[in-house]
Write a protein that holds these residues in place. Structure first.
Motif, PDB file in Angstrom:
ATOM      1  N   VAL A   1      15.187 -20.586  13.243  1.00 16.90           N
ATOM      2  CA  VAL A   1      16.181 -19.543  13.525  1.00 16.90           C
ATOM      3  C   VAL A   1      17.587 -20.115  13.761  1.00 16.90           C
ATOM      4  CG1 VAL A   1      16.744 -17.611  15.018  1.00 16.90           C
ATOM      5  CG2 VAL A   1      14.364 -18.033  14.368  1.00 16.90           C
ATOM      6  N   PRO A   2      17.736 -21.135  14.659  1.00 15.34           N
ATOM      7  CA  PRO A   2      19.098 -21.675  14.853  1.00 15.34           C
ATOM      8  C   PRO A   2      19.702 -22.250  13.574  1.00 15.34           C
ATOM      9  CG  PRO A   2      17.484 -22.808  16.266  1.00 15.34           C
ATOM     10  CD  PRO A   2      16.763 -21.745  15.562  1.00 15.34           C
ATOM     11  N   LEU A   3      18.874 -22.977  12.804  1.00 16.85           N
ATOM     12  CA  LEU A   3      19.368 -23.573  11.575  1.00 16.85           C
ATOM     13  C   LEU A   3      19.815 -22.490  10.608  1.00 16.85           C
ATOM     14  CD1 LEU A   3      19.598 -26.446  10.482  1.00 16.85           C
ATOM     15  CD2 LEU A   3      17.440 -26.076   9.284  1.00 16.85           C
ATOM     16  N   LEU A   4      19.005 -21.425  10.543  1.00 16.68           N
ATOM     17  CA  LEU A   4      19.296 -20.314   9.641  1.00 16.68           C
ATOM     18  C   LEU A   4      20.638 -19.685   9.990  1.00 16.68           C
ATOM     19  CD1 LEU A   4      18.358 -18.477   7.416  1.00 16.68           C
ATOM     20  CD2 LEU A   4      17.068 -17.160   9.092  1.00 16.68           C
ATOM     21  N   SER A   5      20.851 -19.410  11.275  1.00 16.12           N
ATOM     22  CA  SER A   5      22.111 -18.741  11.627  1.00 16.12           C
ATOM     23  C   SER A   5      23.297 -19.677  11.414  1.00 16.12           C
ATOM     24  CB  SER A   5      22.060 -18.226  13.073  1.00 16.12           C
ATOM     25  OG  SER A   5      21.656 -19.263  13.930  1.00 16.12           O
ATOM     26  N   ALA A   6      23.077 -20.979  11.658  1.00 15.51           N
ATOM     27  CA  ALA A   6      24.165 -21.933  11.428  1.00 15.51           C
ATOM     28  C   ALA A   6      24.550 -21.960   9.958  1.00 15.51           C
ATOM     29  CB  ALA A   6      23.732 -23.325  11.885  1.00 15.51           C
ATOM     30  N   LEU A   7      23.534 -22.086   9.095  1.00 14.70           N
ATOM     31  CA  LEU A   7      23.807 -22.147   7.656  1.00 14.70           C
ATOM     32  C   LEU A   7      24.438 -20.848   7.176  1.00 14.70           C
ATOM     33  CD1 LEU A   7      20.584 -23.900   6.376  1.00 14.70           C
ATOM     34  CD2 LEU A   7      22.913 -24.732   6.136  1.00 14.70           C
ATOM     35  N   HIS A   8      23.922 -19.715   7.718  1.00 15.11           N
ATOM     36  CA  HIS A   8      24.417 -18.428   7.268  1.00 15.11           C
ATOM     37  C   HIS A   8      25.874 -18.232   7.658  1.00 15.11           C
ATOM     38  CE1 HIS A   8      24.072 -14.462   5.683  1.00 15.11           C
ATOM     39  NE2 HIS A   8      24.521 -13.941   6.805  1.00 15.11           N
ATOM     40  N   SER A   9      26.232 -18.727   8.838  1.00 17.02           N
ATOM     41  CA  SER A   9      27.632 -18.557   9.236  1.00 17.02           C
ATOM     42  C   SER A   9      28.546 -19.466   8.415  1.00 17.02           C
ATOM     43  CB  SER A   9      27.800 -18.828  10.732  1.00 17.02           C
ATOM     44  OG  SER A   9      27.336 -20.136  11.014  1.00 17.02           O
ATOM     45  N   MET A  10      27.983 -20.605   7.939  1.00 15.24           N
ATOM     46  CA  MET A  10      28.801 -21.483   7.090  1.00 15.24           C
ATOM     47  C   MET A  10      29.010 -20.867   5.710  1.00 15.24           C
ATOM     48  SD  MET A  10      28.107 -25.475   7.543  1.00 15.24           S
ATOM     49  CE  MET A  10      26.361 -25.431   7.236  1.00 15.24           C
ATOM     50  N   LEU A  11      27.911 -20.376   5.114  1.00 15.66           N
ATOM     51  CA  LEU A  11      27.971 -19.885   3.744  1.00 15.66           C
ATOM     52  C   LEU A  11      27.152 -18.605   3.645  1.00 15.66           C
ATOM     53  CD1 LEU A  11      29.110 -20.725   0.978  1.00 15.66           C
ATOM     54  CD2 LEU A  11      26.919 -21.831   0.531  1.00 15.66           C
ATOM     55  N   PRO A  12      27.767 -17.463   3.973  1.00 16.28           N
ATOM     56  CA  PRO A  12      26.985 -16.229   3.997  1.00 16.28           C
ATOM     57  C   PRO A  12      26.719 -15.683   2.593  1.00 16.28           C
ATOM     58  CG  PRO A  12      29.240 -15.803   4.699  1.00 16.28           C
ATOM     59  CD  PRO A  12      29.169 -17.248   4.277  1.00 16.28           C
ATOM     60  N   LEU A  13      25.554 -16.053   2.038  1.00 11.53           N
ATOM     61  CA  LEU A  13      25.135 -15.502   0.750  1.00 11.53           C
ATOM     62  C   LEU A  13      23.963 -14.588   1.020  1.00 11.53           C
ATOM     63  CD1 LEU A  13      25.046 -18.566  -1.676  1.00 11.53           C
ATOM     64  CD2 LEU A  13      26.527 -16.561  -1.822  1.00 11.53           C
ATOM     65  N   GLU A  14      24.106 -13.302   0.765  1.00 14.82           N
ATOM     66  CA  GLU A  14      22.940 -12.459   1.033  1.00 14.82           C
ATOM     67  C   GLU A  14      22.903 -11.257   0.114  1.00 14.82           C
ATOM     68  OE1 GLU A  14      22.801 -10.737   4.882  1.00 14.82           O
ATOM     69  OE2 GLU A  14      24.941 -10.328   4.971  1.00 14.82           O
ATOM     70  N   ILE A  15      21.670 -10.717  -0.033  1.00 12.13           N
ATOM     71  CA  ILE A  15      21.520  -9.450  -0.721  1.00 12.13           C
ATOM     72  C   ILE A  15      20.990  -8.453   0.281  1.00 12.13           C
ATOM     73  CG2 ILE A  15      21.242 -10.328  -3.068  1.00 12.13           C
ATOM     74  CD1 ILE A  15      18.278 -10.333  -2.672  1.00 12.13           C
ATOM     75  N   ARG A  16      21.110  -7.174  -0.062  1.00 10.41           N
ATOM     76  CA  ARG A  16      20.725  -6.121   0.871  1.00 10.41           C
ATOM     77  C   ARG A  16      19.277  -6.310   1.313  1.00 10.41           C
ATOM     78  NH1 ARG A  16      20.495   0.096  -0.997  1.00 10.41           N
ATOM     79  NH2 ARG A  16      19.346   0.893   0.788  1.00 10.41           N
ATOM     80  N   SER A  17      19.039  -6.214   2.612  1.00  7.29           N
ATOM     81  CA  SER A  17      17.662  -6.421   3.046  1.00  7.29           C
ATOM     82  C   SER A  17      16.921  -5.085   3.077  1.00  7.29           C
ATOM     83  CB  SER A  17      17.624  -7.139   4.386  1.00  7.29           C
ATOM     84  OG  SER A  17      17.694  -6.218   5.422  1.00  7.29           O
ATOM     85  N   ILE A  18      15.662  -5.136   2.636  1.00 15.01           N
ATOM     86  CA  ILE A  18      14.849  -3.924   2.471  1.00 15.01           C
ATOM     87  C   ILE A  18      13.711  -3.987   3.470  1.00 15.01           C
ATOM     88  CG2 ILE A  18      13.483  -2.568   0.858  1.00 15.01           C
ATOM     89  CD1 ILE A  18      16.224  -2.893  -0.218  1.00 15.01           C
ATOM     90  N   ASN A  19      13.471  -2.884   4.170  1.00 13.22           N
ATOM     91  CA  ASN A  19      12.424  -2.861   5.167  1.00 13.22           C
ATOM     92  C   ASN A  19      11.044  -2.669   4.540  1.00 13.22           C
ATOM     93  OD1 ASN A  19      11.631  -3.027   7.789  1.00 13.22           O
ATOM     94  ND2 ASN A  19      13.262  -1.623   8.458  1.00 13.22           N
ATOM     95  N   SER A  20      10.026  -3.184   5.222  1.00 11.60           N
ATOM     96  CA  SER A  20       8.674  -3.108   4.672  1.00 11.60           C
ATOM     97  C   SER A  20       8.207  -1.673   4.454  1.00 11.60           C
ATOM     98  CB  SER A  20       7.687  -3.798   5.603  1.00 11.60           C
ATOM     99  OG  SER A  20       7.706  -5.171   5.370  1.00 11.60           O
ATOM    100  N   ASP A  21       8.672  -0.715   5.280  1.00 13.97           N
ATOM    101  CA  ASP A  21       8.147   0.644   5.111  1.00 13.97           C
ATOM    102  C   ASP A  21       8.718   1.336   3.879  1.00 13.97           C
ATOM    103  OD1 ASP A  21      10.673   1.064   6.008  1.00 13.97           O
ATOM    104  OD2 ASP A  21      10.075   1.809   7.993  1.00 13.97           O
ATOM    105  N   GLN A  22       9.655   0.669   3.195  1.00 16.21           N
ATOM    106  CA  GLN A  22      10.162   1.257   1.955  1.00 16.21           C
ATOM    107  C   GLN A  22       9.359   0.798   0.739  1.00 16.21           C
ATOM    108  OE1 GLN A  22      14.232   0.088   3.093  1.00 16.21           O
ATOM    109  NE2 GLN A  22      14.818   2.085   2.321  1.00 16.21           N
ATOM    110  N   PHE A  23       8.507  -0.192   0.957  1.00 10.60           N
ATOM    111  CA  PHE A  23       7.651  -0.659  -0.135  1.00 10.60           C
ATOM    112  C   PHE A  23       6.566   0.374  -0.392  1.00 10.60           C
ATOM    113  CE2 PHE A  23       8.353  -5.308  -0.804  1.00 10.60           C
ATOM    114  CZ  PHE A  23       9.499  -5.392  -0.058  1.00 10.60           C
ATOM    115  N   GLY A  24       6.131   0.469  -1.656  1.00  4.91           N
ATOM    116  CA  GLY A  24       5.039   1.398  -1.934  1.00  4.91           C
ATOM    117  C   GLY A  24       4.590   1.280  -3.369  1.00  4.91           C
TER     118      GLY A  24
END
Lengths: 479, 255
Positions: A247-270
């Motif tokens: 978790v700490p590494l993830l947030s550190a890396l994300h704050s350095m280089l925020p590359l992301e796509i829209r996150s989808i919740n599990s209850d939307q899967f079907g």
């Protein structure tokens, strides 16, 4: 009056008489051999005629374009006259998206499509190990499929660029070093996870790094402390990585280089997206676990043996639905409050364990079918336990068990529909119930079930055909 | 020929068995076995079925575990230590009654598997060695077939070649011709004779008395888990000492 006899020339081989050849022989032997068989043949033919005659109009009067069930019926009546019936496939057309993706946002459909296409690119190196021609063919089909479906689902340009680069790279790799394609297979789970659930690109990378930590610790310590303790140390190191560093590494890396796509919740899967995610993950993880359990059950080490037997017998002795309820309800009580342990992940874990227990018994059957001599020959040549298993025993035991293993896989895939009991939207009950609750389609029942059944059949039949191909390919006994 | 071969026996001890006992449950299969094998010796072990002769040679590479006494192979004592067991096994080749080739691998793969994975020989080199030994057992043309496509005699010769590829210092034969049709026995025996002439240390459990007379420098007769008599082949066959041996010989040579 015994007489000496010496044959001076060998008789030539003659063709069999006409009644022993071709269709005539086949019909005589299979359809009309006895009076009872003649009667059964006639009855069978009548039955087939009755089924076809009564259902054919329904199929022929199919309607593909309509707004509702009543409109469908009007079209059928107008076309085929009063009292005629017809299939209303328009319902499938309207609810197509839900059958495939559940409530996954349509703007993001390109992601599961991409993940699905790449699934075959990841499977190909496993299914057709080292066969350059087949690999290229599969990758080519994947590329074509992705370009067409991504165009149809109006994917963003970046997705196209990604597909072209990735597949072209894989095809090039298949030409040069087909063996190295397995690396893509190893990376694929993380890629797939990221594509489906979205979020920061760093989360799969950091999670996969845990496995790299496991492997590095294993390699560094195994010469010092032996294989099994090194494996244990590796697992502990990886667990620590995931628990404390992830978790700490993830947030550190994300704050350095925020590359992301829209996150989808599990209850939307079907729909089939959900069935495929659970089925494919379950299948790919249950096989190695099943193999380990089967070996554990045969082990001389008491603790390993007892644990394996206990696990197998417990999991096999409990209905899958019980395990699913455990996944959805009970696990939450045991986890620390506030833990967000994804429901799909929980279901996948329990489905995997369930299939693994069955596979373990299937593989144990294969192991038992091997003659003792194979173990002895491997021992006598100085192969250690793991090498003997990997090179001699398992290839043969798994080959014998292919039909039963694939049956278990097919069972697992069909069992994914049971997740509807824990509130997930499976294609059979989840989506179909929603469709039938739609005011426009109230009263429809054959069409959605036939559709879902047909898709399941196609997938399971595909698996079955592949297993037959594999059996033929691996057949070396020439009996 | 036999005399020339005798010259090759050295004073060096290859196998030393002292006071060895083995039980299957309550059943005492091997009783107080004492036996020394010099390097270069060719020993034939015979005896009625159930006399423990197969069990004895299977103890030498620890396919069976002994409960009492000592077995030292090439200076390494067989204990529960896996390292010692692996060391002995890679020095001792074994040929089985039912060949035990790996049916899912080609002949060539059968021969190269252990050198590559146990001895860490490069694949290329292992294949060259394999072809050399296939030539020696006179079936190089079968290299890319599967065991199921070969006759019994050919399979047994492949099995011998497979053991030889590990460059063993001792070879054990556990009734190598008992599962073969009569017309195939000779080709396997020829291979074994050739091996004996090259000075390989061999222990053969066999009922082929002709082979024993031609090749062995010592014949051991076992009954009820014990060594009853051992002697040079000439003495053993012409002038057996024990009644049990006489009875056995009259039964197998009687017709």
């Amino acid at each position: 009056m015994a007489q000496g006899f010496t044959r001076t020339e060998i008789l030539p081989a003659l063709p069999p008489p006409i009644t022993e050849r071709g269709a005539v022989k086949w019909m005589r032997e299979n359809l009309f051999s006895t009076p009872l068989n003649i009667v059964l043949t006639v009855l069978g033919a009548l039955f087939v005629y009755w089924i076809v005659a009564s259902s054919l109009p329904w199929w022929l009067n199919s309607v593909w374009n309509a707004e509702s069930l009543s409109q469908c019926r009007e079209i059928v009546q107008a076309k085929a006259g009063e009292g005629a019936t017809g299939a209303c496939w328009a319902s499938i057309r309207v609810w197509w998206g839900a059958f495939l993706f559940g409530f996954y946002p349509p703007a993001e459909w390109w992601r599961p499509i991409l993940a699905f296409g790449l699934l075959f690119a990841a499977l190909a190196p496993v299914l057709y190990a080292g066969q350059r021609g087949n690999l290229t063919l599969v990758l080519g089909v994947v590329a074509a499929f992705l370009l067409v479906t991504l165009y149809l689902s109006q994917a963003p340009t970046s997705a196209f660029v990604m597909v072209v680069v990735l597949v072209a790279g894989l095809i090039a790799l298949a030409q040069v070093l087909p063996g190295k394609l397995l690396w893509f297979t190893l990376v694929y789970p993380a890629l797939c996870f990221w594509l489906l659930w979205g979020g920061s690109i760093w989360s799969p990378i950091v999670a996969m790094a845990g496995f790299a930590v496991l492997y590095a610790v294993f390699r560094l310590t195994s010469p010092l402390i032996g294989l099994a303790p090194a494996a244990g140390a590796g697992i502990v190191a990886a667990a620590l990585w995931w628990l404390y560093l992830d978790v700490p590494l993830l947030s550190a890396l994300h704050s350095m280089l925020p590359l992301e796509i829209r996150s989808i919740n599990s209850d939307q899967f079907g729909g089939f997206l959900l069935a495929t995610v659970i089925g494919v993950t379950g299948i790919s993880f249950s096989l190695p676990i099943g193999i380990l359990l089967a070996l554990g059950r045969q082990s001389d080490m008491l603790i390993v043996k007892t644990l394996s037997v206990g696990f197998i017998e417990f999991v096999r002795g409990v209905p899958l639905i019980t395990l699913l309820f455990t996944a959805s309800l009970l696990l939450q009580y045991f986890l620390p409050p506030g833990t967000n342990f994804d429901i799909i992940l929980r279901v996948i874990i329990l489905v995997t364990f369930f299939a693994a227990a069955y596979l373990a018994e299937v593989i144990r059957g294969g192991l038992a079918a091997l003659p003792r001599g194979q173990y002895e020959a491997a021992d006598a040549l100085g192969l250690d336990y793991w090498r003997a298993q990997r090179l001699i025993i398992l290839p043969q035991a798994l080959k014998v068990s292919i039909p039963a293993i694939v049956s278990t896989f097919i069972g697992l895939f069909k069992d994914t529909t049971l997740v509807s009991f824990v509130g997930l939207m499976d294609p059979l009950r989840g989506v179909t119930t929603i469709l039938r609750a739609d005011i426009n389609w109230k009263g429809i029942y054959w069409e959605p079930y036939i559709f879902v059944g047909a898709i399941f059949f196609l997938i399971c039949f595909g698996m079955s055909r592949y297993s037959m191909y594999l059996e033929r390919k691996l057949k070396t006994d020439h009996r | 020929m036999a005399d020339a071969a005798k010259m090759q026996i050295s004073d060096e001890v290859a196998i030393q068995i002292t006071g060895m006992n083995k039980w299957y449950g309550q059943f005492h299969v091997l009783r107080d076995i004492n036996m020394t094998v010099q390097r270069g010796e060719r020993i034939v072990i015979c005896g009625p079925s159930g006399s423990g002769k197969s069990t004895l040679i299977r103890c030498i590479n620890r396919l069976e575990e002994h409960q009492q006494g000592q077995i030292i192979v090439d200076g390494t004592e067989l204990t529960n230590d896996l390292k010692n067991i692996d060391k002995v096994r890679s020095e001792v080749g074994m040929v089985f009654q039912h060949f035990n080739l790996f049916p899912h691998l080609t002949i060539l793969e059968n021969l190269t598997l252990a050198p590559i994975w146990v001895r860490k020989v490069p694949k290329r080199e292992a294949e060259e060695t394999a072809m050399y030994f296939l030539q020696k057992v006179k079936i190089p043309e079968q290299a890319n077939k599967y065991p199921g496509q070969l006759s019994g005699g050919q399979q047994q010769r492949v099995a011998i070649a497979r053991s030889l590829c590990m460059k063993p210092r001792i070879m054990l034969f556990d009734e190598p011709t008992s599962a073969l049709d009569p017309e195939m026995i000779k080709e396997v025996l020829d291979t074994m004779i050739q091996l004996a002439e090259e000075g390989m240390t061999m222990i053969c459990v066999t009922h082929e008395m002709g082979f024993a007379q031609a090749v062995a420098n010592r014949v051991i007769f076992m009954d009820q888990g014990q060594i009853v008599e051992q002697n040079e082949p000439k003495e053993f066959f012409n002038n057996p000492k024990s009644d049990r041996t006489k009875l056995f010989l009259s039964q197998i040579l009687g017709h």
